[in-house]
Design an enzyme around this catalytic site. Structure first.
Site, PDB file in Angstrom:
ATOM      1  N   CYS A 138      15.719  46.260  30.789  1.00 54.66           N
ATOM      2  CA  CYS A 138      14.325  45.821  30.869  1.00 54.66           C
ATOM      3  C   CYS A 138      13.621  46.323  32.126  1.00 54.66           C
ATOM      4  O   CYS A 138      12.397  46.447  32.147  1.00 54.66           O
ATOM      5  CB  CYS A 138      14.261  44.300  30.815  1.00 54.66           C
ATOM      6  SG  CYS A 138      14.897  43.592  29.281  1.00 54.66           S
ATOM      7  N   ALA A 139      14.374  46.595  33.182  1.00 56.07           N
ATOM      8  CA  ALA A 139      13.767  47.086  34.421  1.00 56.07           C
ATOM      9  C   ALA A 139      13.241  48.505  34.284  1.00 56.07           C
ATOM     10  O   ALA A 139      12.468  48.969  35.131  1.00 56.07           O
ATOM     11  CB  ALA A 139      14.779  47.031  35.565  1.00 56.07           C
TER      12      ALA A 139
END
Length: 348
Positions: A138-139
């Site tokens: 997700c980063a």
């Protein structure tokens, strides 16, 4: 300065609601000792709907990793070009104007990357640089923005294209019955997004500073176990508490830039779940309303991994943007535990 323009976002046509998710969990896991806990956790996500690339009947079957990955490749090739075309139109550029493609995805695997296929099929220049990012989860949405900013800082006349392609439903594992995995079955959705970062010109957020931060000794808190059946998502129960150590990193970044992280005009934050947003609101000292774009993405699409920050940014554009020179923060969080953060001003 580099400016990130209006993102284009697309979600698949198949929809599963919160109620359907709960009903399926009761049906499929009626004998699970912690079913009531899993149901409460899913309800607490606030995710009303999610979009998935296959009908739910097909999603629940697992024909094997090879078949799943073939679906990933076919769906990426079917859906990505359209969002790229819209993102380029919004940035008033053509494929020939793009100098680097940053492709982020953690839900399937291709080699060569989809970037090679895109360059050939969409008539990007043959010298277009390729930066695939596959292991930041997700980063990676925040990381893509930061790498585009870095590239356009090094080459001020250049233009970068960010593409996020996440089909989280293809990582569903019917035999993985941990509570964290059951929660993820009700949290993650599918989505594709693209945005252009222009070295000069463009309307959007003019990027001024970026940074990364890794919370020490948390590398196994969000992880994949790669097995013969594909990617098995691992989520530690301590993950929701990570905003307490991450908030100081956001404050420090703003402070180095002479800004107060609690006094910015807009916030584009990865929506990993409501607890993440609630805690960050508390530890940064901002109102819950500050994260309304991220909450809307979570409610309507679920956690669409690296595409969340681009969808939240899209919602800021759809609201009419911010006043000229408004200050803001964009941040993505993911495995590591890693934060990818950037600061910028609204510019027309």
């Amino acid at each position: 300065m580099a400016t990130i323009c209006r993102p284009a976002v697309s979600v698949p046509e198949h929809v599963i609601t919160m109620q359907q998710t709960l009903d399926l969990a009761r049906e499929l896991h009626s004998e699970h000792a912690q079913l009531d806990l899993a149901l409460r956790l899913i309800e607490n996500t606030g995710v009303e709907e999610r979009h998935i690339v296959q009908p739910i009947e097909e999603t629940l079957r697992h024909p094997g990793f090879e078949s799943r990955n073939a679906v990933y490749e076919a769906e990426a090739k079917r859906r990505v070009p359209e969002v790229i075309t819209r993102a380029l139109t919004d940035a008033e550029l053509r494929t020939q104007d793009i100098d680097v493609i940053i492709y982020v995805s953690c839900t399937g695997f291709m080699m060569p990357s989809l970037t090679a296929w895109l360059i050939n099929r969409m008539e990007f220049r043959s010298d277009t640089r390729q930066i695939p990012i596959a292991q930041l989860g997700c980063a990676a949405g925040g990381a893509a923005v930061n790498r585009a900013h870095d590239f356009c800082t090094a080459y001020p006349e250049a233009n970068a294209l960010i593409v996020s392609c996440e089909f989280c439903s293809l990582c569903y594992q019917p035999d993985d019955l941990g509570v964290g995995n059951l929660l993820s079955n009700g949290l993650f959705g599918d989505g594709v997004a693209a945005a252009v970062v222009r070295g000069t010109g463009g309307s959007g957020i003019t990027l001024e500073r970026n940074a990364s931060y890794l919370v020490p000794d948390t590398e196994d808190w969000i992880a994949y176990q790669v097995r013969s059946t594909g990617f098995h998502f691992q989520l530690d129960k301590r993950v929701p508490g990570t905003m307490e150590p991450l908030a100081p990193a956001l404050k420090q970044l703003a402070g180095l830039h002479g800004w107060d992280a609690a006094q910015l005009d807009f916030y584009i934050i990865h929506a990993g779940g409501p607890r993440i947003l609630d805690d960050l609101s508390k530890f940064l000292g901002v109102t819950p309303e500050a994260f309304r774009f991220s909450r809307a993405t979570l409610t309507e699409y679920g956690n669409i991994a690296s595409a969340v920050v681009l969808d939240a940014l899209r919602r800021l554009f759809e609201e009419g943007g911010a006043h000229d020179s408004a200050t803001g923060l964009l941040a993505g969080f993911g495995p590591g535990i890693t934060a990818e953060m950037s600061l910028g001003r609204w510019s027309r």
